[in-house]
Design a protein around this motif. Structure first.
Motif, PDB file in Angstrom:
ATOM      1  N   GLN A  83      29.120  48.410  16.095  1.00 25.45           N
ATOM      2  CA  GLN A  83      29.522  47.392  16.755  1.00 25.45           C
ATOM      3  C   GLN A  83      30.095  47.831  17.995  1.00 25.45           C
ATOM      4  O   GLN A  83      29.908  47.428  19.247  1.00 25.45           O
ATOM      5  N   ALA A  84      30.730  49.048  18.025  1.00 20.36           N
ATOM      6  CA  ALA A  84      31.265  49.764  19.239  1.00 20.36           C
ATOM      7  C   ALA A  84      30.132  49.902  20.199  1.00 20.36           C
ATOM      8  O   ALA A  84      30.205  49.632  21.507  1.00 20.36           O
ATOM      9  N   ILE A  85      28.910  50.406  19.771  1.00 23.49           N
ATOM     10  CA  ILE A  85      27.711  50.692  20.654  1.00 23.49           C
ATOM     11  C   ILE A  85      27.162  49.089  21.289  1.00 23.49           C
ATOM     12  O   ILE A  85      27.041  49.248  22.394  1.00 23.49           O
ATOM     13  N   SER A  86      27.105  48.231  20.445  1.00 27.09           N
ATOM     14  CA  SER A  86      26.961  46.930  21.187  1.00 27.09           C
ATOM     15  C   SER A  86      27.664  46.510  22.007  1.00 27.09           C
ATOM     16  O   SER A  86      27.491  45.680  22.925  1.00 27.09           O
ATOM     17  N   MET A  87      28.989  46.725  21.893  1.00 21.22           N
ATOM     18  CA  MET A  87      29.969  46.297  22.956  1.00 21.22           C
ATOM     19  C   MET A  87      29.866  47.123  24.251  1.00 21.22           C
ATOM     20  O   MET A  87      30.305  46.451  25.205  1.00 21.22           O
ATOM     21  N   ASP A  88      29.535  48.495  24.305  1.00 18.45           N
ATOM     22  CA  ASP A  88      29.641  49.318  25.254  1.00 18.45           C
ATOM     23  C   ASP A  88      28.335  50.305  25.020  1.00 18.45           C
ATOM     24  O   ASP A  88      28.654  51.449  24.693  1.00 18.45           O
ATOM     25  N   PRO A  89      26.985  49.899  24.907  1.00 13.89           N
ATOM     26  CA  PRO A  89      26.093  50.983  24.961  1.00 13.89           C
ATOM     27  C   PRO A  89      25.957  52.303  25.765  1.00 13.89           C
ATOM     28  O   PRO A  89      25.328  53.099  25.324  1.00 13.89           O
ATOM     29  N   ASN A  90      26.731  52.112  26.817  1.00 14.88           N
ATOM     30  CA  ASN A  90      26.468  53.429  27.878  1.00 14.88           C
ATOM     31  C   ASN A  90      27.745  54.329  27.811  1.00 14.88           C
ATOM     32  O   ASN A  90      27.647  55.346  28.469  1.00 14.88           O
ATOM     33  N   GLN A  91      28.657  53.954  26.636  1.00 13.33           N
ATOM     34  CA  GLN A  91      29.799  54.725  26.859  1.00 13.33           C
ATOM     35  C   GLN A  91      29.473  56.175  26.056  1.00 13.33           C
ATOM     36  O   GLN A  91      29.153  56.175  24.791  1.00 13.33           O
ATOM     37  N   LYS A  92      29.540  57.373  26.741  1.00 14.07           N
ATOM     38  CA  LYS A  92      29.140  58.767  26.436  1.00 14.07           C
ATOM     39  C   LYS A  92      30.064  58.951  24.894  1.00 14.07           C
ATOM     40  O   LYS A  92      29.513  59.482  23.878  1.00 14.07           O
ATOM     41  N   GLU A  93      31.429  58.822  25.064  1.00 15.43           N
ATOM     42  CA  GLU A  93      32.184  59.029  23.874  1.00 15.43           C
ATOM     43  C   GLU A  93      31.788  58.468  22.599  1.00 15.43           C
ATOM     44  O   GLU A  93      31.913  58.988  21.552  1.00 15.43           O
ATOM     45  N   ILE A  94      31.549  57.167  22.619  1.00 15.26           N
ATOM     46  CA  ILE A  94      30.936  56.345  21.556  1.00 15.26           C
ATOM     47  C   ILE A  94      29.671  56.723  21.025  1.00 15.26           C
ATOM     48  O   ILE A  94      29.190  56.996  19.901  1.00 15.26           O
ATOM     49  N   ARG A  95      28.808  57.139  21.747  1.00 12.40           N
ATOM     50  CA  ARG A  95      27.463  57.683  21.532  1.00 12.40           C
ATOM     51  C   ARG A  95      27.638  59.223  20.624  1.00 12.40           C
ATOM     52  O   ARG A  95      26.887  59.108  19.640  1.00 12.40           O
ATOM     53  N   LEU A  96      28.593  60.083  21.219  1.00 10.10           N
ATOM     54  CA  LEU A  96      28.635  61.113  20.757  1.00 10.10           C
ATOM     55  C   LEU A  96      29.468  61.003  19.098  1.00 10.10           C
ATOM     56  O   LEU A  96      29.025  61.467  18.318  1.00 10.10           O
ATOM     57  N   LEU A  97      30.256  59.885  19.136  1.00  7.17           N
ATOM     58  CA  LEU A  97      30.981  59.875  17.798  1.00  7.17           C
ATOM     59  C   LEU A  97      29.992  59.310  16.594  1.00  7.17           C
ATOM     60  O   LEU A  97      29.856  59.820  15.701  1.00  7.17           O
ATOM     61  N   ARG A  98      29.393  58.093  17.191  1.00 11.42           N
ATOM     62  CA  ARG A  98      28.242  57.626  16.235  1.00 11.42           C
ATOM     63  C   ARG A  98      27.217  58.834  16.043  1.00 11.42           C
ATOM     64  O   ARG A  98      26.765  58.929  14.710  1.00 11.42           O
ATOM     65  N   ALA A  99      26.671  59.476  16.767  1.00 16.28           N
ATOM     66  CA  ALA A  99      25.611  60.420  16.720  1.00 16.28           C
ATOM     67  C   ALA A  99      26.246  61.481  15.805  1.00 16.28           C
ATOM     68  O   ALA A  99      25.430  61.999  14.568  1.00 16.28           O
ATOM     69  N   ASN A 100      27.412  62.040  15.737  1.00 10.09           N
ATOM     70  CA  ASN A 100      28.101  63.221  14.778  1.00 10.09           C
ATOM     71  C   ASN A 100      28.169  62.460  13.332  1.00 10.09           C
ATOM     72  O   ASN A 100      28.085  63.017  12.560  1.00 10.09           O
ATOM     73  N   VAL A 101      28.429  61.195  13.348  1.00 13.29           N
ATOM     74  CA  VAL A 101      28.745  60.782  11.982  1.00 13.29           C
ATOM     75  C   VAL A 101      27.530  60.387  11.065  1.00 13.29           C
ATOM     76  O   VAL A 101      27.447  60.960  10.245  1.00 13.29           O
ATOM     77  N   LEU A 123      21.974  60.755  25.502  1.00  4.25           N
ATOM     78  CA  LEU A 123      23.044  61.573  26.153  1.00  4.25           C
ATOM     79  C   LEU A 123      22.172  62.492  27.043  1.00  4.25           C
ATOM     80  O   LEU A 123      22.684  62.915  28.042  1.00  4.25           O
ATOM     81  N   LEU A 124      21.226  63.184  26.238  1.00  4.90           N
ATOM     82  CA  LEU A 124      20.319  64.285  27.315  1.00  4.90           C
ATOM     83  C   LEU A 124      19.694  63.585  28.584  1.00  4.90           C
ATOM     84  O   LEU A 124      19.440  64.237  29.299  1.00  4.90           O
ATOM     85  N   ASP A 125      19.317  62.440  28.192  1.00  8.17           N
ATOM     86  CA  ASP A 125      18.648  61.708  29.295  1.00  8.17           C
ATOM     87  C   ASP A 125      19.657  61.511  30.371  1.00  8.17           C
ATOM     88  O   ASP A 125      19.136  61.525  31.716  1.00  8.17           O
ATOM     89  N   ARG A 126      21.034  61.121  30.124  1.00  9.50           N
ATOM     90  CA  ARG A 126      21.951  60.940  31.170  1.00  9.50           C
ATOM     91  C   ARG A 126      22.032  62.154  31.840  1.00  9.50           C
ATOM     92  O   ARG A 126      22.393  62.243  33.049  1.00  9.50           O
ATOM     93  N   TYR A 127      22.145  63.255  31.352  1.00  9.26           N
ATOM     94  CA  TYR A 127      22.456  64.387  31.463  1.00  9.26           C
ATOM     95  C   TYR A 127      21.369  64.865  32.463  1.00  9.26           C
ATOM     96  O   TYR A 127      21.606  65.546  33.595  1.00  9.26           O
ATOM     97  N   LYS A 128      20.019  64.662  32.279  1.00  8.79           N
ATOM     98  CA  LYS A 128      18.936  65.102  33.046  1.00  8.79           C
ATOM     99  C   LYS A 128      18.973  64.240  34.405  1.00  8.79           C
ATOM    100  O   LYS A 128      18.770  64.830  35.674  1.00  8.79           O
ATOM    101  N   GLU A 129      19.558  63.198  34.575  1.00  7.36           N
ATOM    102  CA  GLU A 129      19.960  62.572  35.627  1.00  7.36           C
ATOM    103  C   GLU A 129      21.136  62.980  36.606  1.00  7.36           C
ATOM    104  O   GLU A 129      21.142  62.800  37.695  1.00  7.36           O
ATOM    105  N   ASP A 130      22.113  63.242  35.846  1.00 10.17           N
ATOM    106  CA  ASP A 130      23.273  63.753  36.544  1.00 10.17           C
ATOM    107  C   ASP A 130      24.038  64.942  35.578  1.00 10.17           C
ATOM    108  O   ASP A 130      24.344  64.742  34.471  1.00 10.17           O
ATOM    109  N   SER A 131      23.537  66.229  36.151  1.00  8.60           N
ATOM    110  CA  SER A 131      24.092  67.553  35.483  1.00  8.60           C
ATOM    111  C   SER A 131      25.347  67.470  35.282  1.00  8.60           C
ATOM    112  O   SER A 131      26.004  68.204  34.479  1.00  8.60           O
TER     113      SER A 131
END
Length: 174
Positions: A83-101, A123-131
């Motif tokens: 649900q959090a991802i659907s609310m804010d799919p680009n939020q780094k912290e949310i992606r990290l939390l879900r991935a780790n769970v 996350l890695l794709d975003r990192y490739k765009e912005d180190s």
């Protein structure tokens, strides 16, 4: 987060307590759950709070004694994280939390390693765009976890490829 100072302080305190829970402190998990439940009720449209709430639910599942309660709480946690991802799919912290769970739940039951792979690659794709998007330590941790997630679903070639990229990355940093 809204600029409500009280909620901000509670949110930061909840994150600190949650980290103790991640390290195995069952009382801390319950306290963090109460904090994020209260914050969630006061800010129901806040994706980051929803994600942390979901993380506490997953940890409650980890700590539950009854198998059915373990599964139910973990699934509720996943649902909140999704649900959090659907609310804010680009939020780094949310992606990290879900991935780790997702990475830490049993693949044979929850089948969510693919979700972890998608989040780690996002996350890695975003990192490739912005180190500056991730720290070097975060990149190394994500790559280690990505390799594990590939192993969890039997994609050993992809896991090995990520491990080789990680080895090259580590050798560059020395």
């Amino acid at each position: 987060m809204k600029k409500n100072d009280t909620n901000m302080k509670e949110f930061e305190e909840g994150k600190k307590i949650l980290l103790k829970g991640v390290d195995g402190d069952k009382k801390a998990v319950k306290i963090a759950y109460e904090i994020f439940l209260k914050l969630r009720n006061s800010e129901p449209d806040n994706a980051l709070i929803e994600a942390y709430y979901g993380s506490t639910l997953a940890l409650l599942g980890r700590d539950a004694v009854q198998p059915l309660e373990k599964a139910d709480k973990a699934q509720e946690g996943l649902d909140s994280l999704n649900q959090a991802i659907s609310m804010d799919p680009n939020q780094k912290e949310i992606r990290l939390l879900r991935a780790n769970v997702c990475l830490r739940l049993p693949e044979s039951f929850f089948h969510c390693s693919q979700t972890a792979i998608e989040d780690f690659n996002f996350l890695l794709d975003r990192y490739k765009e912005d180190s500056s998007y991730l720290t070097n330590k975060q990149v190394r941790g994500i790559m280690e976890d990505l390799s594990t997630a590939y192993q969890n679903i039997g994609k050993f070639g992809e896991a090995n490829e990520v491990s080789q990229r990680l080895t090259k990355l580590k050798s560059k940093k020395k």
